[in-house]
Structure formats: C-alpha cells, structure tokens
Motif scaffolding. Structure first.
Motif, PDB file in Angstrom:
ATOM      1  N   ARG A  37       0.857  -1.185   0.000  1.00 28.39           N
ATOM      2  CA  ARG A  37       0.000   0.000   0.000  1.00 28.39           C
ATOM      3  C   ARG A  37       0.901   1.246   0.000  1.00 28.39           C
ATOM      4  O   ARG A  37       2.079   1.165   0.307  1.00 28.39           O
ATOM      5  N   LEU A  38       0.319   2.378  -0.315  1.00 25.52           N
ATOM      6  CA  LEU A  38       1.095   3.611  -0.381  1.00 25.52           C
ATOM      7  C   LEU A  38       1.772   3.929   0.944  1.00 25.52           C
ATOM      8  O   LEU A  38       2.925   4.345   0.967  1.00 25.52           O
ATOM      9  N   TRP A  39       1.086   3.737   2.060  1.00 29.66           N
ATOM     10  CA  TRP A  39       1.696   4.090   3.337  1.00 29.66           C
ATOM     11  C   TRP A  39       2.908   3.213   3.637  1.00 29.66           C
ATOM     12  O   TRP A  39       3.845   3.647   4.297  1.00 29.66           O
ATOM     13  N   VAL A  41       5.048   2.193   1.316  1.00 26.22           N
ATOM     14  CA  VAL A  41       6.102   2.830   0.510  1.00 26.22           C
ATOM     15  C   VAL A  41       6.638   4.056   1.237  1.00 26.22           C
ATOM     16  O   VAL A  41       7.854   4.275   1.293  1.00 26.22           O
ATOM     17  N   VAL A  42       5.749   4.863   1.816  1.00 24.45           N
ATOM     18  CA  VAL A  42       6.164   6.055   2.557  1.00 24.45           C
ATOM     19  C   VAL A  42       7.069   5.658   3.727  1.00 24.45           C
ATOM     20  O   VAL A  42       8.117   6.268   3.950  1.00 24.45           O
ATOM     21  N   VAL A  91       8.448   1.612  -4.969  1.00 16.90           N
ATOM     22  CA  VAL A  91       7.803   2.706  -5.703  1.00 16.90           C
ATOM     23  C   VAL A  91       7.322   2.208  -7.064  1.00 16.90           C
ATOM     24  O   VAL A  91       6.171   2.446  -7.463  1.00 16.90           O
ATOM     25  N   TYR A  94       4.398  -0.271  -6.627  1.00 17.84           N
ATOM     26  CA  TYR A  94       3.159   0.391  -6.217  1.00 17.84           C
ATOM     27  C   TYR A  94       2.502   1.128  -7.386  1.00 17.84           C
ATOM     28  O   TYR A  94       1.296   1.030  -7.597  1.00 17.84           O
ATOM     29  N   PHE A  95       3.302   1.867  -8.139  1.00 13.82           N
ATOM     30  CA  PHE A  95       2.723   2.706  -9.179  1.00 13.82           C
ATOM     31  C   PHE A  95       2.504   1.992 -10.514  1.00 13.82           C
ATOM     32  O   PHE A  95       1.644   2.385 -11.286  1.00 13.82           O
ATOM     33  N   ARG A 102       2.465  -6.865  -6.274  1.00 13.40           N
ATOM     34  CA  ARG A 102       2.386  -6.220  -4.960  1.00 13.40           C
ATOM     35  C   ARG A 102       2.366  -7.252  -3.837  1.00 13.40           C
ATOM     36  O   ARG A 102       2.984  -7.070  -2.799  1.00 13.40           O
TER      37      ARG A 102
END
Length: 131
Positions: A37-39, A41-42, A91, A94-95, A102
């Motif tokens: 999920r994006l979080w 990756v952050v 990154v 995810y994108f 994933r």
C-alpha cells in the motif's frame, strides 16, 4: 569522547533507531496486510532516509574517533544498497506493478529487513562494548 562527539552519537542513535521503527512498521505492515500500500512505501522511504542520515553521522563520528569496524562498515553498506533497491522497487511496484506483484513483493521486504538488522545489531553491540 568529546561533548561534540557525544552529541553526534546521540543524534545518530536516535536517527538510526527511527530508521528501525520506520522500516519495521513498513515491512511488517505490508506483510500483515498481504500487499503493498502507499503508506508502506512512505515508511520504506522514511526508513531509508533515516538510515542514510544516521549512517552519515556514524561515519563522521568514526572519522573523528578513528574507531572503524570493518564488518559493521561492510554489512552496513550492503544493507543500505539493499534498502535503496527495495525502496525503488517498492515505488515501481506500487505505481506500475500488478496486484500479484504487490503481493509477492513482501517476501523481498522481509529478507531485506532481516539483513538490515545485522549491521544494526552489530552497531548496538559495538556501542555497548566501547566503554
């Protein structure tokens, strides 16, 4: 150690420990949620940023004190390179990755996390035995 070195060491320990927290939350959050999920990756990016910052501070301290440990340096360099690869792959996955990509990504995440723990634990050991 001089007071400047102690302040640098305190900062380096805090930053490296925050890297451990960020990276652990990202890796195990991803693992427990069975997908990227994006979080996550952050948190990977925060972890690598903190690790590079802490490593830079530690390298500066090593130059000041002439206290280099070869195994710590080598394992740390390997860990940073793997973390960079992991972050770039995260990154990209995810994108642009498929849902399957994933889900599969987490196996690599846990392996990199385990490898990253080696220089972290060596650093803790070195710090505890210096005095």
């Amino acid at each position: 150690m001089h007071s400047v070195e102690i302040h640098l060491l305190t900062a380096a320990i805090a930053v490296i420990s925050s890297a451990l927290v960020f990276y652990t939350v990202g890796v195990w959050g991803e693992r427990l949620q069975h997908g990227l999920r994006l979080w996550h990756v952050v948190f990977f990016l925060l972890g690598i940023a903190a690790d590079i910052t802490g490593t830079t501070l530690m390298e500066h301290i090593a130059r000041l004190t002439h206290a280099h440990d070869r195994i710590h340096t080598v394992t740390g360099a390997i860990a940073v390179v793997l973390m960079l690869i992991h972050a770039v792959w995260a990154v990209a996955t995810y994108f642009r990755g498929s849902e399957r990509a994933r889900r599969r990504f987490s196996r690599f995440s846990v392996a990199v996390w385990c490898i990253w723990l080696i220089p972290y634990c060596i650093g803790v050991y070195i710090g505890m035995t210096m005095h």
